[in-house]
Design a protein around this motif. Structure first.
Motif, PDB file in Angstrom:
ATOM      1  N   THR A   3       0.821  -1.208   0.000  1.00 14.59           N
ATOM      2  CA  THR A   3       0.000   0.000   0.000  1.00 14.59           C
ATOM      3  C   THR A   3       0.852   1.254   0.000  1.00 14.59           C
ATOM      4  N   SER A   4       1.917   1.237   0.772  1.00 15.53           N
ATOM      5  CA  SER A   4       2.780   2.418   0.815  1.00 15.53           C
ATOM      6  C   SER A   4       3.500   2.636  -0.518  1.00 15.53           C
ATOM      7  N   GLN A  44       0.916   4.193  -2.864  1.00 17.77           N
ATOM      8  CA  GLN A  44       0.684   5.598  -2.533  1.00 17.77           C
ATOM      9  C   GLN A  44       1.860   6.468  -2.960  1.00 17.77           C
ATOM     10  N   SER A  84       1.559   9.357  -5.797  1.00 17.24           N
ATOM     11  CA  SER A  84       1.840  10.753  -5.431  1.00 17.24           C
ATOM     12  C   SER A  84       2.922  11.349  -6.319  1.00 17.24           C
TER      13      SER A  84
END
Length: 57
Positions: free
Chosen positions: A3-4, A7, A11
Motif C-alpha cells: 500500500t505504501s 501511494q 503521489s
C-alpha cells in the motif's frame, strides 16, 4: 508495504502529470496501478469464488 509503495508511486505520478515529456508515463503509471489494484482486489476473488462454487456443486 504494498500500500505504501502504491501511494508513493501515485503521489509522484501526480507531480509529473503536468510535464509535457513525462505526461504519458504518469498517465500510464496511474491507470496501471488502478487497474492492477482492481484486478487483484475484485476480479480475481470473484472469479475464484465462481469457479469454486461450480466445482463444489
Amino acid at each position: 508495504m504494498s500500500t505504501s509503495s502504491h501511494q508513493f508511486s501515485l503521489s509522484t505520478a501526480v507531480f509529473i502529470i503536468d510535464d509535457p515529456i513525462f505526461n504519458g508515463l504518469a498517465i500510464s503509471l496511474i491507470f496501471g496501478i488502478m487497474i492492477s489494484t482492481l484486478l487483484t482486489l475484485v476480479v480475481i476473488p470473484v472469479l475464484y469464488y465462481a469457479v469454486m462454487k461450480n466445482r463444489l456443486s
